[in-house]
Motif scaffolding. Structure first.
Motif, PDB file in Angstrom:
ATOM      1  N   TYR A  91       0.831  -1.209   0.000  1.00 50.05           N
ATOM      2  CA  TYR A  91       0.000   0.000   0.000  1.00 50.05           C
ATOM      3  C   TYR A  91       0.866   1.260   0.000  1.00 50.05           C
ATOM      4  CZ  TYR A  91      -4.515  -2.296   0.656  1.00 50.05           C
ATOM      5  OH  TYR A  91      -5.655  -3.025   0.468  1.00 50.05           O
ATOM      6  N   TRP A 147       0.016   5.442  -0.823  1.00 47.51           N
ATOM      7  CA  TRP A 147      -0.749   5.825   0.364  1.00 47.51           C
ATOM      8  C   TRP A 147       0.183   6.490   1.374  1.00 47.51           C
ATOM      9  CZ3 TRP A 147      -5.909   5.806   0.649  1.00 47.51           C
ATOM     10  CH2 TRP A 147      -6.621   5.023  -0.254  1.00 47.51           C
ATOM     11  N   ALA A 169       0.319   2.986   6.004  1.00 50.76           N
ATOM     12  CA  ALA A 169      -0.511   1.795   6.181  1.00 50.76           C
ATOM     13  C   ALA A 169      -0.254   1.298   7.597  1.00 50.76           C
ATOM     14  CB  ALA A 169      -0.169   0.718   5.148  1.00 50.76           C
ATOM     15  N   LYS A 218      -6.548   9.142  -1.184  1.00 47.35           N
ATOM     16  CA  LYS A 218      -5.091   8.986  -1.167  1.00 47.35           C
ATOM     17  C   LYS A 218      -4.382  10.312  -1.427  1.00 47.35           C
ATOM     18  CE  LYS A 218      -3.477   5.609  -3.704  1.00 47.35           C
ATOM     19  NZ  LYS A 218      -2.994   4.876  -4.898  1.00 47.35           N
ATOM     20  N   VAL A 262      -4.198   3.784   5.119  1.00 50.37           N
ATOM     21  CA  VAL A 262      -4.825   2.464   5.065  1.00 50.37           C
ATOM     22  C   VAL A 262      -4.658   1.813   6.432  1.00 50.37           C
ATOM     23  CG1 VAL A 262      -4.810   0.183   3.996  1.00 50.37           C
ATOM     24  CG2 VAL A 262      -4.371   2.207   2.605  1.00 50.37           C
ATOM     25  N   VAL A 292      -9.434  -4.683   5.630  1.00 49.56           N
ATOM     26  CA  VAL A 292      -8.676  -3.522   5.152  1.00 49.56           C
ATOM     27  C   VAL A 292      -9.627  -2.331   5.003  1.00 49.56           C
ATOM     28  CG1 VAL A 292      -7.239  -2.598   3.322  1.00 49.56           C
ATOM     29  CG2 VAL A 292      -7.044  -5.010   3.962  1.00 49.56           C
ATOM     30  N   HIS A 293      -9.237  -1.204   5.615  1.00 43.44           N
ATOM     31  CA  HIS A 293      -9.996   0.044   5.500  1.00 43.44           C
ATOM     32  C   HIS A 293      -9.107   1.045   4.761  1.00 43.44           C
ATOM     33  CE1 HIS A 293     -12.839  -1.496   8.552  1.00 43.44           C
ATOM     34  NE2 HIS A 293     -11.757  -1.962   9.155  1.00 43.44           N
ATOM     35  N   GLU A 294      -9.442   1.349   3.524  1.00 41.94           N
ATOM     36  CA  GLU A 294      -8.629   2.230   2.698  1.00 41.94           C
ATOM     37  C   GLU A 294      -9.152   3.661   2.755  1.00 41.94           C
ATOM     38  OE1 GLU A 294      -8.383   0.852  -1.273  1.00 41.94           O
ATOM     39  OE2 GLU A 294      -7.383  -1.028  -0.777  1.00 41.94           O
TER      40      GLU A 294
END
Length: 611
Positions: A262, A267, A270, A289, A295, A307-309
């Protein structure tokens, strides 16, 4: 009520039948048995005029019999006549209430056979010579369903009897299919002990797995390739890891790789939220982003990773919205090196350092001791995989002088140990005891200097690419990259920065040429550098050249920086500084013992004692 056989063409569906509908009922499950045995259980009917009857209960059996009769009528008239007679229970003529009650009782007040009863029946059929295919066809079941029922035979008889008496539920039976015979006996002892706490439900599953049951579906890694032991229940519905600790070891590595991935795609960060914490979505706000979103990898105790983006904390989001973010920074400058270029640099420098390290076994030995005490990402122990981001980078490293020099020395050392030179120097996993003892005895026969040569190769194989350790060794030994590396097409293909390319032209061709071509295309400047390095197209051949990033010590071409090797060099420099209490630094350590160096040839190359 009386029983009789009535032709199909004299039957019709009554309005009191609870299954009455415009759409024909689904009878796919009945057709196999009706084709083979006909209708065995009478349907319920009542008189409806002269020689006519209406169906009160049994519409699905009637529909299935009609379909089978039509099938047989097309091929065999006599066979159609056999199925055309329907066994019926005839109600006395009466009001609709009796008929409605009969339909409801027929369809509702019945109970499907439990799995143990099915197992007993199917087992008898198997003993009579019926195959799984025959049973599946007769009862209209999938073959897998029949196999699952027959698999209940692996349970202890006492457990099957408890299920038949409804002392345990279906969930408990399915969990117990995961248990060995010994575990089943232990569970039965607990069940019979009034003073014992017998595990059931999820507790039973946790009891079978020693406290934690982790489903295979939660693994982020390749389960088949991992070699971890997996246990499946007899129904094939659930699969679990037999060793929770081994699972977490593999899962943590996969989580770290996912986290790094990530960050690699842009990002801001992470963050791994461990099993003891929780990602509370109400405390965060969605942020893309490009605006600094992070993330979050929420790791659950069950092994699942959610996963929480694209999130930041609500307070931080509010500050950003007001334009008053604490410690607000200007947009970070674009680094000189792309991630692919950094990989290229790291791998070539790594190859050069470990090749040079073969001539300094004393240094390698001390580095190995440091790794053993302080630890390293690679000390499982396993070989540095030299993972490249493209085939071009991988081919560049493999065909380079440094890799060839190291491989030659590695093969010589393996031959010294009577080991196949085509096998890895370091073998991961459980060692063969015989091979381990044989290798140990062989090492006992070798002089110290030869053993140190082995240490140098092992250390080179396990030295992490891109680490500060590479920098420290390269500086100490004084690695000359020009001896091991020369510019190739893979290197030039990775340069995309005009300012950096201009400075490289100045280094190779001179400031005048760089200034004259500063506005030319980057491709043109690359051609100029190639011509000078090769001495072609009328340009004077330059002395062996190495970009600043790859030298020992390294440096940057612009004030933007962003070069991983420079950062690694900074770590080495910081390690040499005195500690706040006055201790530490280069003067705090005793002088290094003289290096044990193997003899060298006329070109200064180390020569193995066994050669």
């Amino acid at each position: 009520m009386k029983l009789d056989f009535i032709p199909l063409d004299r039957l019709s569906v009554g309005k009191t039948n609870m299954r009455t509908a415009r759409k024909a009922p689904d009878v796919a499950d009945l057709l196999p048995t009706v084709r083979k045995r006909g209708v065995l259980q009478p349907i319920i009917v009542r008189p409806d005029g002269a020689d006519r009857y209406e169906i009160v209960a049994g519409l699905r059996r009637f529909t299935a019999a009609t379909l089978v009769a039509d099938e047989r009528r097309e091929s065999d008239e006599d066979a159609a006549c056999e199925i055309a007679m329907m066994p019926c229970a005839i109600l006395d003529a009466g009001d609709d209430v009796d008929a409605i009650e009969a339909s409801l009782i027929e369809n509702v007040a019945r109970r499907d056979a439990d799995e143990v009863t099915l197992w007993e029946t199917f087992t008898r059929l198997v003993k009579e010579g019926r195959s799984v295919d025959d049973i599946a066809g007769t009862f209209g079941l999938p073959e897998l369903a029949v196999k699952r029922v027959l698999a209940l035979g692996n349970l202890l008889p006492a457990i099957r009897r408890m299920y038949a008496r409804e002392e345990i539920d279906r969930a408990a039976v399915r969990h117990l299919t995961l248990a060995s015979k010994r575990q089943q006996q232990a569970w039965l002892a607990l069940a019979k002990d009034d003073n014992a706490d017998c595990p059931t439900g999820h507790q039973l599953k946790a009891w079978l797995f020693g406290g934690q049951s982790i489903a295979v579906e939660h693994a982020l890694f390749d389960v088949a390739a991992s070699g971890l032991v997996v246990i499946a229940d007899l129904f094939g519905d659930e699969r679990y890891f037999a060793d929770a600790e081994a699972f977490w070891s593999a899962q943590d590595a996969a989580i770290e790789a996912k986290r790094a991935g990530y960050i690699d795609v842009g990002w801001a960060d992470a963050i791994v939220v461990g099993p003891s914490d929780h990602f509370a979505s109400w405390d965060y706000e969605k942020t893309p982003k490009r605006k600094g979103g992070r993330v979050y990898l929420d790791v659950r105790a069950s092994g699942e990773v959610v996963v929480h983006e694209g999130y930041v904390g609500r307070k931080e989001a509010a500050r950003l919205a007001r334009g008053e973010a604490e410690g607000a920074r200007e947009k970070p400058a674009r680094p000189e090196c792309t991630s692919k270029m950094q990989t290229y640099i790291d791998l070539h420098r790594h190859a050069a350092v470990r090749a040079a390290l073969t001539g300094h076994p004393g240094v390698a030995f001390r580095l190995m001791v440091a790794h053993a005490i302080a630890g390293s990402l690679l000390w499982s122990v396993r070989c540095e995989p030299q993972t490249a981001r493209s085939d071009a980078i991988g081919e560049s490293v493999e065909s380079g002088r440094a890799e060839a020099a190291f491989d030659e020395r590695r093969r010589a050392v393996l031959a010294l140990l009577d080991v196949d030179p085509d096998t890895p120097t370091v073998t991961r996993g459980n060692a063969d005891p015989y091979k381990l003892v044989a290798l140990f005895l062989r090492l006992l026969d070798l002089p110290d200097a030869a053993v140190m040569e082995v240490v140098a190769i092992v250390m080179g194989e396990t030295l992490a690419s891109g680490s500060a350790a590479v920098e420290a060794v390269g500086l100490h030994i004084g690695v000359d990259m020009a001896r091991y590396w020369q510019a190739d097409e893979a290197f030039f293909a990775l340069i995309r920065d005009r300012k950096v390319m201009t400075r490289i032209v100045a280094e190779v061709a001179g400031e005048a040429v760089a200034e004259a071509n500063a506005k030319e295309k980057i491709a043109t400047m690359k051609t100029i550098v190639r011509d000078h390095l090769d001495g072609t197209n009328g340009r004077a051949q330059a002395v062996p050249w190495v970009p600043r990033w790859m030298a020992f010590p390294p440096s940057a071409y612009t004030v933007r920086g962003g070069v991983g090797t420079v950062g690694a060099n900074a770590l080495v420099a910081a390690a040499k500084l005195p500690e706040p209490d006055g201790e530490g630094g280069p003067d705090a350590f005793p002088p290094a013992a003289p290096a044990i160096r193997p003899p060298t040839d006329a070109n200064g190359e180390p020569v193995l004692l066994a050669a």
